[in-house]
Design a protein around this motif. Structure first.
Motif, PDB file in Angstrom:
ATOM      1  N   TYR A  13      45.202  72.849  56.709  1.00  0.00           N
ATOM      2  CA  TYR A  13      46.700  72.973  57.282  1.00  0.00           C
ATOM      3  C   TYR A  13      47.683  71.944  57.608  1.00  0.00           C
ATOM      4  CZ  TYR A  13      44.698  77.587  58.223  1.00  0.00           C
ATOM      5  OH  TYR A  13      43.972  78.995  57.867  1.00  0.00           O
ATOM      6  N   ASN A  14      48.715  71.976  57.412  1.00  0.00           N
ATOM      7  CA  ASN A  14      49.753  70.957  57.761  1.00  0.00           C
ATOM      8  C   ASN A  14      49.255  69.850  56.700  1.00  0.00           C
ATOM      9  OD1 ASN A  14      51.065  72.380  59.852  1.00  0.00           O
ATOM     10  ND2 ASN A  14      49.063  71.577  61.183  1.00  0.00           N
ATOM     11  N   VAL A  21      44.836  69.225  59.320  1.00  0.00           N
ATOM     12  CA  VAL A  21      43.546  69.673  59.536  1.00  0.00           C
ATOM     13  C   VAL A  21      42.665  70.227  58.329  1.00  0.00           C
ATOM     14  CG1 VAL A  21      44.261  71.598  60.851  1.00  0.00           C
ATOM     15  CG2 VAL A  21      41.935  71.035  60.914  1.00  0.00           C
ATOM     16  N   VAL A  23      40.216  72.344  56.882  1.00  0.00           N
ATOM     17  CA  VAL A  23      39.315  73.049  57.595  1.00  0.00           C
ATOM     18  C   VAL A  23      38.109  73.626  56.780  1.00  0.00           C
ATOM     19  CG1 VAL A  23      39.153  75.652  58.507  1.00  0.00           C
ATOM     20  CG2 VAL A  23      41.100  74.187  58.843  1.00  0.00           C
ATOM     21  N   PRO A  42      30.715  78.528  64.776  1.00  0.00           N
ATOM     22  CA  PRO A  42      31.270  78.082  66.407  1.00  0.00           C
ATOM     23  C   PRO A  42      32.747  78.638  65.998  1.00  0.00           C
ATOM     24  CG  PRO A  42      30.454  76.189  65.300  1.00  0.00           C
ATOM     25  CD  PRO A  42      30.054  77.307  64.349  1.00  0.00           C
ATOM     26  N   SER A  43      33.455  78.848  67.163  1.00  0.00           N
ATOM     27  CA  SER A  43      34.775  79.210  67.181  1.00  0.00           C
ATOM     28  C   SER A  43      35.604  77.766  66.796  1.00  0.00           C
ATOM     29  CB  SER A  43      35.265  79.370  68.579  1.00  0.00           C
ATOM     30  OG  SER A  43      36.684  79.554  68.690  1.00  0.00           O
ATOM     31  N   GLY A  44      36.495  78.023  65.804  1.00  0.00           N
ATOM     32  CA  GLY A  44      37.359  76.916  65.325  1.00  0.00           C
ATOM     33  C   GLY A  44      36.703  76.173  64.085  1.00  0.00           C
ATOM     34  N   ALA A  45      35.530  76.862  63.571  1.00  0.00           N
ATOM     35  CA  ALA A  45      34.965  76.420  62.412  1.00  0.00           C
ATOM     36  C   ALA A  45      35.776  76.527  61.071  1.00  0.00           C
ATOM     37  CB  ALA A  45      33.457  76.744  62.383  1.00  0.00           C
ATOM     38  N   GLY A  46      36.441  77.812  61.423  1.00  0.00           N
ATOM     39  CA  GLY A  46      37.070  78.189  59.924  1.00  0.00           C
ATOM     40  C   GLY A  46      36.902  79.702  59.423  1.00  0.00           C
ATOM     41  N   LYS A  47      36.055  80.286  60.223  1.00  0.00           N
ATOM     42  CA  LYS A  47      35.646  81.741  59.851  1.00  0.00           C
ATOM     43  C   LYS A  47      37.000  82.554  59.372  1.00  0.00           C
ATOM     44  CE  LYS A  47      33.577  82.750  63.742  1.00  0.00           C
ATOM     45  NZ  LYS A  47      34.259  83.643  64.494  1.00  0.00           N
ATOM     46  N   SER A  48      37.921  82.361  60.359  1.00  0.00           N
ATOM     47  CA  SER A  48      39.166  83.372  60.085  1.00  0.00           C
ATOM     48  C   SER A  48      39.916  82.718  58.563  1.00  0.00           C
ATOM     49  CB  SER A  48      40.170  83.547  61.172  1.00  0.00           C
ATOM     50  OG  SER A  48      39.750  83.775  62.062  1.00  0.00           O
ATOM     51  N   THR A  49      39.793  81.815  58.547  1.00  0.00           N
ATOM     52  CA  THR A  49      40.438  80.806  57.189  1.00  0.00           C
ATOM     53  C   THR A  49      39.855  81.337  56.163  1.00  0.00           C
ATOM     54  OG1 THR A  49      41.148  79.100  58.587  1.00  0.00           O
ATOM     55  CG2 THR A  49      41.232  78.697  56.199  1.00  0.00           C
TER      56      THR A  49
HETATM   57  P1  ADP Z   1      37.590  80.423  63.513  1.00  0.00           P
HETATM   58  O1  ADP Z   1      38.039  81.770  62.863  1.00  0.00           O
HETATM   59  O2  ADP Z   1      36.465  79.810  63.198  1.00  0.00           O
HETATM   60  O3  ADP Z   1      37.714  80.266  64.957  1.00  0.00           O
HETATM   61  P2  ADP Z   1      40.100  79.467  62.109  1.00  0.00           P
HETATM   62  O4  ADP Z   1      39.794  79.607  60.740  1.00  0.00           O
HETATM   63  O5  ADP Z   1      40.981  80.262  62.934  1.00  0.00           O
HETATM   64  O6  ADP Z   1      38.725  79.265  62.741  1.00  0.00           O
HETATM   65  O7  ADP Z   1      40.670  77.821  62.268  1.00  0.00           O
HETATM   66  C1  ADP Z   1      39.952  76.766  61.827  1.00  0.00           C
HETATM   67  C2  ADP Z   1      40.546  75.617  62.360  1.00  0.00           C
HETATM   68  O8  ADP Z   1      42.048  75.828  61.845  1.00  0.00           O
HETATM   69  C3  ADP Z   1      41.107  75.557  63.749  1.00  0.00           C
HETATM   70  O9  ADP Z   1      41.022  74.110  64.209  1.00  0.00           O
HETATM   71  C4  ADP Z   1      42.520  76.030  63.884  1.00  0.00           C
HETATM   72  O10 ADP Z   1      43.162  75.422  65.097  1.00  0.00           O
HETATM   73  C5  ADP Z   1      43.236  75.617  62.554  1.00  0.00           C
HETATM   74  N1  ADP Z   1      44.058  76.392  62.304  1.00  0.00           N
HETATM   75  C6  ADP Z   1      43.851  77.740  61.910  1.00  0.00           C
HETATM   76  N2  ADP Z   1      45.199  78.330  61.385  1.00  0.00           N
HETATM   77  C7  ADP Z   1      46.008  77.363  61.524  1.00  0.00           C
HETATM   78  C8  ADP Z   1      47.199  77.122  61.085  1.00  0.00           C
HETATM   79  N3  ADP Z   1      48.106  78.374  60.746  1.00  0.00           N
HETATM   80  N4  ADP Z   1      47.941  75.726  61.335  1.00  0.00           N
HETATM   81  C9  ADP Z   1      47.317  74.831  61.629  1.00  0.00           C
HETATM   82  N5  ADP Z   1      46.068  74.786  62.059  1.00  0.00           N
HETATM   83  C10 ADP Z   1      45.478  76.167  61.840  1.00  0.00           C
END
Ligand code: ADP
Ligand code: ADP
Length: 224
Positions: A13-14, A21, A23, A42-49
């Motif tokens: 991202y960015n 970051v 991911v 763990p939370s923040g690892a990139g699951k949703s991504t």
């Molecule tokens: P999880 O689902 O495992 O908690 P995410 O995939 O939501 O993790 O996010 C992984 C990392 O990417 C986190 O550090 C989050 O802050 C960052 N992140 C997620 N979406 C964005 C975005 N749109 N812009 C910038 N950073 C993002």
């Protein structure tokens, strides 16, 4: 027989900015046809991504991806959207049902949007509601349902148009442990009945152990 395949997927991202970051750093993963895979991280690892990339809601920076037999790299935006609507069902931690419509209508509407006749859509919706044990709640709006019932209806909606791949992000994360256990059981029964392939993110190791296989997301890569 592979339903979903991700190879060396990267995502930042960015990009190029101070807030960059990274991911995903070469994440690879396959889900076989009919297989249910637990994604633990763990939370923040990139699951949703990862789930959003797998579900064609977001694009990777690099890597290869196949859904069913289709190579997704060369697809137009339009073709990606079509593939998503046709082949992928999503479930989230919160149900996101439409509050002004009944449970039944929430499952029927996506089918009508897909060109299915109302009588056929209604019958399918009722069958799905019965399968997850909330047939008696068909005419109620989401606000009148318990959290577990709301999630069961959301499962039905995700399956409304007969996807080939189910992606779920903490599907019972919003429920108390006893309810979570039951509702997860209903989800697994539904998935097994329909022979769906699924990738289900969870923090709950007991639920993960009930799936076919567990993979972990660590430092931007998938480890088994
Ligand atoms: P999880 O689902 O495992 O908690 P995410 O995939 O939501 O993790 O996010 C992984 C990392 O990417 C986190 O550090 C989050 O802050 C960052 N992140 C997620 N979406 C964005 C975005 N749109 N812009 C910038 N950073 C993002
Ligand atoms: P529709 O056919 O109703 O227009 P879409 O093609 O927009 O639906 O979305 C297909 C699936 O993807 C739905 O399950 C929807 O909930 C989900 N979805 C769409 N956009 C997003 C998003 N930005 N974030 C998460 N899920 C999304």
């Amino acid at each position: 027989d592979i339903m979903l395949s991700l190879q060396d997927v990267t995502k930042a991202y960015n990009k190029g900015k101070p807030a960059e970051v990274q991911v995903l750093r070469g994440a690879s993963l396959t889900v076989a046809r009919g297989e249910v895979v637990a994604l633990v991280a763990p939370s923040g690892a990139g699951k949703s991504t990862l789930l959003h990339i797998a579900g064609l809601l977001d694009t990777a920076d690099s890597g290869e991806m196949r859904l069913g037999g289709t190579d997704l790299a060369g697809l137009s935006d339009r073709a990606r959207t079509d593939a998503r609507r046709r082949d992928v069902g999503f479930i989230y931690q919160f149900h996101h049902l439409l509050p002004e419509f009944s449970a039944l209508e929430n499952i029927t509407l996506p089918q009508l949007a897909n060109g299915v006749a109302r009588s056929v859509a209604d019958a399918r919706s009722r069958m799905l509601l019965d399968q997850v044990g909330v047939g008696h709640r068909a005419v109620h709006r989401p606000a009148a349902l318990s959290g577990g019932e709301q999630q069961r209806v959301a499962f039905c909606r995700a399956l409304a148009n007969g996807p080939r791949l189910l992606l779920a992000d903490e599907p019972t994360g919003n429920l108390d442990p006893a309810t979570s256990d039951q509702v997860f059981g209903a989800l697994m029964a539904l998935v097994r009945d329909t022979g769906l392939s699924a990738l289900i993110a969870t923090h709950n190791m007991e639920l993960a152990a009930r799936m076919d296989r567990i993979v972990r997301l660590e430092a931007g890569q998938v480890v088994v």
